[in-house]
Design a protein around this motif. Structure first.
Motif, PDB file in Angstrom:
ATOM      1  N   MET A   1       0.848  -1.166   0.000  1.00 47.98           N
ATOM      2  CA  MET A   1       0.000   0.000   0.000  1.00 47.98           C
ATOM      3  C   MET A   1       0.897   1.234   0.000  1.00 47.98           C
ATOM      4  SD  MET A   1      -3.644   0.646   1.350  1.00 47.98           S
ATOM      5  CE  MET A   1      -3.854  -1.040   0.945  1.00 47.98           C
ATOM      6  N   TYR A   2       0.473   2.209  -0.775  1.00 50.55           N
ATOM      7  CA  TYR A   2       1.216   3.460  -0.863  1.00 50.55           C
ATOM      8  C   TYR A   2       0.337   4.620  -0.414  1.00 50.55           C
ATOM      9  CZ  TYR A   2       4.142   0.780  -4.109  1.00 50.55           C
ATOM     10  OH  TYR A   2       4.940  -0.160  -4.693  1.00 50.55           O
ATOM     11  N   ILE A   3       0.985   5.677   0.026  1.00 47.78           N
ATOM     12  CA  ILE A   3       0.307   6.953   0.211  1.00 47.78           C
ATOM     13  C   ILE A   3       0.975   7.927  -0.742  1.00 47.78           C
ATOM     14  CG2 ILE A   3      -0.047   8.935   1.725  1.00 47.78           C
ATOM     15  CD1 ILE A   3      -0.253   7.077   4.046  1.00 47.78           C
ATOM     16  N   MET A   4       0.152   8.625  -1.518  1.00 47.84           N
ATOM     17  CA  MET A   4       0.659   9.694  -2.362  1.00 47.84           C
ATOM     18  C   MET A   4       0.070  10.997  -1.821  1.00 47.84           C
ATOM     19  SD  MET A   4       0.524  10.337  -6.484  1.00 47.84           S
ATOM     20  CE  MET A   4      -1.211  10.711  -6.588  1.00 47.84           C
ATOM     21  N   ALA A   5       0.942  11.840  -1.302  1.00 48.46           N
ATOM     22  CA  ALA A   5       0.514  13.132  -0.774  1.00 48.46           C
ATOM     23  C   ALA A   5       0.987  14.217  -1.727  1.00 48.46           C
ATOM     24  CB  ALA A   5       1.103  13.350   0.612  1.00 48.46           C
ATOM     25  N   SER A   6       0.071  15.093  -2.091  1.00 49.74           N
ATOM     26  CA  SER A   6       0.435  16.183  -2.992  1.00 49.74           C
ATOM     27  C   SER A   6      -0.056  17.505  -2.410  1.00 49.74           C
ATOM     28  CB  SER A   6      -0.148  15.961  -4.385  1.00 49.74           C
ATOM     29  OG  SER A   6      -1.559  15.926  -4.336  1.00 49.74           O
ATOM     30  N   MET A   7       0.704  18.544  -2.700  1.00 49.02           N
ATOM     31  CA  MET A   7       0.330  19.889  -2.277  1.00 49.02           C
ATOM     32  C   MET A   7       0.511  20.814  -3.466  1.00 49.02           C
ATOM     33  SD  MET A   7       1.602  22.220   0.942  1.00 49.02           S
ATOM     34  CE  MET A   7       3.308  22.270   0.442  1.00 49.02           C
ATOM     35  N   SER A   8      -0.508  21.617  -3.736  1.00 51.73           N
ATOM     36  CA  SER A   8      -0.467  22.564  -4.848  1.00 51.73           C
ATOM     37  C   SER A   8      -0.610  23.975  -4.316  1.00 51.73           C
ATOM     38  CB  SER A   8      -1.604  22.271  -5.828  1.00 51.73           C
ATOM     39  OG  SER A   8      -1.478  20.977  -6.366  1.00 51.73           O
ATOM     40  N   TYR A   9       0.048  24.896  -5.003  1.00 55.05           N
ATOM     41  CA  TYR A   9      -0.023  26.294  -4.590  1.00 55.05           C
ATOM     42  C   TYR A   9       0.404  27.187  -5.753  1.00 55.05           C
ATOM     43  CZ  TYR A   9       4.838  25.000  -3.668  1.00 55.05           C
ATOM     44  OH  TYR A   9       6.113  24.501  -3.774  1.00 55.05           O
ATOM     45  N   PRO A  10      -0.074  28.439  -5.745  1.00 53.32           N
ATOM     46  CA  PRO A  10       0.315  29.362  -6.813  1.00 53.32           C
ATOM     47  C   PRO A  10       1.772  29.789  -6.643  1.00 53.32           C
ATOM     48  CG  PRO A  10      -1.048  30.480  -5.199  1.00 53.32           C
ATOM     49  CD  PRO A  10      -1.022  29.034  -4.812  1.00 53.32           C
ATOM     50  N   LEU A  11       2.393  30.175  -7.744  1.00 53.33           N
ATOM     51  CA  LEU A  11       3.788  30.630  -7.692  1.00 53.33           C
ATOM     52  C   LEU A  11       3.974  31.755  -6.676  1.00 53.33           C
ATOM     53  CD1 LEU A  11       4.828  30.620 -11.448  1.00 53.33           C
ATOM     54  CD2 LEU A  11       5.680  29.121  -9.644  1.00 53.33           C
ATOM     55  N   SER A  12       2.985  32.600  -6.532  1.00 54.33           N
ATOM     56  CA  SER A  12       3.091  33.731  -5.616  1.00 54.33           C
ATOM     57  C   SER A  12       3.211  33.309  -4.151  1.00 54.33           C
ATOM     58  CB  SER A  12       1.885  34.663  -5.788  1.00 54.33           C
ATOM     59  OG  SER A  12       0.681  33.971  -5.529  1.00 54.33           O
ATOM     60  N   SER A  13       2.882  32.057  -3.831  1.00 57.63           N
ATOM     61  CA  SER A  13       2.978  31.562  -2.454  1.00 57.63           C
ATOM     62  C   SER A  13       4.230  30.735  -2.200  1.00 57.63           C
ATOM     63  CB  SER A  13       1.736  30.730  -2.120  1.00 57.63           C
ATOM     64  OG  SER A  13       0.585  31.540  -2.123  1.00 57.63           O
ATOM     65  N   THR A  14       5.093  30.598  -3.190  1.00 61.68           N
ATOM     66  CA  THR A  14       6.263  29.727  -3.070  1.00 61.68           C
ATOM     67  C   THR A  14       7.143  30.095  -1.874  1.00 61.68           C
ATOM     68  OG1 THR A  14       6.283  29.322  -5.444  1.00 61.68           O
ATOM     69  CG2 THR A  14       8.312  28.849  -4.261  1.00 61.68           C
ATOM     70  N   ASP A  15       7.454  31.368  -1.707  1.00 59.89           N
ATOM     71  CA  ASP A  15       8.333  31.765  -0.601  1.00 59.89           C
ATOM     72  C   ASP A  15       7.724  31.389   0.748  1.00 59.89           C
ATOM     73  OD1 ASP A  15      10.098  32.757  -2.482  1.00 59.89           O
ATOM     74  OD2 ASP A  15       9.535  34.855  -2.166  1.00 59.89           O
ATOM     75  N   LYS A  16       6.418  31.579   0.914  1.00 62.79           N
ATOM     76  CA  LYS A  16       5.759  31.244   2.183  1.00 62.79           C
ATOM     77  C   LYS A  16       5.729  29.736   2.410  1.00 62.79           C
ATOM     78  CE  LYS A  16       3.024  35.414   2.466  1.00 62.79           C
ATOM     79  NZ  LYS A  16       1.710  36.019   2.437  1.00 62.79           N
ATOM     80  N   VAL A  17       5.522  28.970   1.343  1.00 64.33           N
ATOM     81  CA  VAL A  17       5.509  27.510   1.461  1.00 64.33           C
ATOM     82  C   VAL A  17       6.890  27.006   1.882  1.00 64.33           C
ATOM     83  CG1 VAL A  17       5.311  25.344   0.167  1.00 64.33           C
ATOM     84  CG2 VAL A  17       3.584  27.141  -0.120  1.00 64.33           C
ATOM     85  N   VAL A  18       7.934  27.512   1.249  1.00 65.08           N
ATOM     86  CA  VAL A  18       9.296  27.093   1.600  1.00 65.08           C
ATOM     87  C   VAL A  18       9.623  27.498   3.031  1.00 65.08           C
ATOM     88  CG1 VAL A  18      11.747  27.440   1.081  1.00 65.08           C
ATOM     89  CG2 VAL A  18      10.115  27.082  -0.783  1.00 65.08           C
ATOM     90  N   GLU A  19       9.253  28.694   3.419  1.00 59.94           N
ATOM     91  CA  GLU A  19       9.499  29.164   4.786  1.00 59.94           C
ATOM     92  C   GLU A  19       8.801  28.258   5.808  1.00 59.94           C
ATOM     93  OE1 GLU A  19       8.153  33.026   7.379  1.00 59.94           O
ATOM     94  OE2 GLU A  19       8.831  33.391   5.318  1.00 59.94           O
ATOM     95  N   LYS A  20       7.557  27.921   5.546  1.00 61.63           N
ATOM     96  CA  LYS A  20       6.803  27.038   6.456  1.00 61.63           C
ATOM     97  C   LYS A  20       7.422  25.646   6.495  1.00 61.63           C
ATOM     98  CE  LYS A  20       3.592  27.580   8.626  1.00 61.63           C
ATOM     99  NZ  LYS A  20       3.464  27.851  10.076  1.00 61.63           N
ATOM    100  N   TYR A  21       7.829  25.131   5.340  1.00 61.80           N
ATOM    101  CA  TYR A  21       8.463  23.816   5.285  1.00 61.80           C
ATOM    102  C   TYR A  21       9.714  23.787   6.167  1.00 61.80           C
ATOM    103  CZ  TYR A  21      11.120  19.855   3.558  1.00 61.80           C
ATOM    104  OH  TYR A  21      11.864  18.707   3.482  1.00 61.80           O
ATOM    105  N   LEU A  22      10.559  24.790   6.040  1.00 58.22           N
ATOM    106  CA  LEU A  22      11.786  24.833   6.837  1.00 58.22           C
ATOM    107  C   LEU A  22      11.471  24.992   8.328  1.00 58.22           C
ATOM    108  CD1 LEU A  22      14.015  27.017   4.501  1.00 58.22           C
ATOM    109  CD2 LEU A  22      14.146  24.535   4.865  1.00 58.22           C
ATOM    110  N   GLU A  23      10.380  25.681   8.628  1.00 56.53           N
ATOM    111  CA  GLU A  23       9.960  25.869  10.018  1.00 56.53           C
ATOM    112  C   GLU A  23       9.495  24.559  10.658  1.00 56.53           C
ATOM    113  OE1 GLU A  23       5.992  27.648  12.073  1.00 56.53           O
ATOM    114  OE2 GLU A  23       6.942  28.948  10.581  1.00 56.53           O
ATOM    115  N   ILE A  24       8.714  23.761   9.914  1.00 57.88           N
ATOM    116  CA  ILE A  24       8.132  22.555  10.511  1.00 57.88           C
ATOM    117  C   ILE A  24       9.003  21.310  10.375  1.00 57.88           C
ATOM    118  CG2 ILE A  24       5.815  23.470  10.189  1.00 57.88           C
ATOM    119  CD1 ILE A  24       5.446  21.322   7.965  1.00 57.88           C
ATOM    120  N   LEU A  25      10.007  21.348   9.524  1.00 57.47           N
ATOM    121  CA  LEU A  25      10.841  20.163   9.292  1.00 57.47           C
ATOM    122  C   LEU A  25      11.409  19.567  10.578  1.00 57.47           C
ATOM    123  CD1 LEU A  25      11.947  18.198   7.221  1.00 57.47           C
ATOM    124  CD2 LEU A  25      13.866  19.756   6.852  1.00 57.47           C
ATOM    125  N   PRO A  26      11.928  20.362  11.528  1.00 55.71           N
ATOM    126  CA  PRO A  26      12.439  19.752  12.760  1.00 55.71           C
ATOM    127  C   PRO A  26      11.350  19.027  13.569  1.00 55.71           C
ATOM    128  CG  PRO A  26      13.262  21.993  12.535  1.00 55.71           C
ATOM    129  CD  PRO A  26      12.203  21.801  11.472  1.00 55.71           C
TER     130      PRO A  26
END
Length: 104
Positions: free
Chosen positions: A1-26
């Motif tokens: 069994m697999y899980i495929m997780a996807s997240m979509s967002y507009p280009l204008s939100s890229t910086d916020k998505v990356v910032e949040k990713y780096l924040e929650i990674l730990p």
């Protein structure tokens, strides 16, 4: 069994998505007790923006925990404009053919 997780967002939100990713990674590092990442990161762009994908080969008996964990991670992005996510459970070949009485 697999899980495929996807997240979509507009280009204008890229910086916020990356910032949040780096924040929650730990707080949410990959949890190898739930499964092995077949695709640890994939991305593509289209007219709507960017989509990232992670595919995990879930260990037996860990599906509920793996889906719960994925939801915990992706809900962290909820306040970023335009972000949406999907978590899909996929059958592997054996699981897909089993109801048909066909073995692999």
């Amino acid at each position: 069994m697999y899980i495929m997780a996807s997240m979509s967002y507009p280009l204008s939100s890229t910086d916020k998505v990356v910032e949040k990713y780096l924040e929650i990674l730990p707080k949410y590092p990959p949890d190898e007790s739930l499964g092995d990442r077949v695709v640890p990161f994939g991305s593509f762009s289209d007219e709507n923006g960017l989509t990232t994908i992670v595919i995990t080969d879930v260990k037996p008996g860990k599906l509920d925990d793996a889906v719960k964990r994925a939801n915990e991670v992706y809900v962290q992005f909820r306040n970023i404009e335009g972000v949406s996510y999907k978590i899909r459970v996929l059958n592997n070949a054996e699981e897909a053919l089993e109801p048909l009485g066909i073995g692999t």
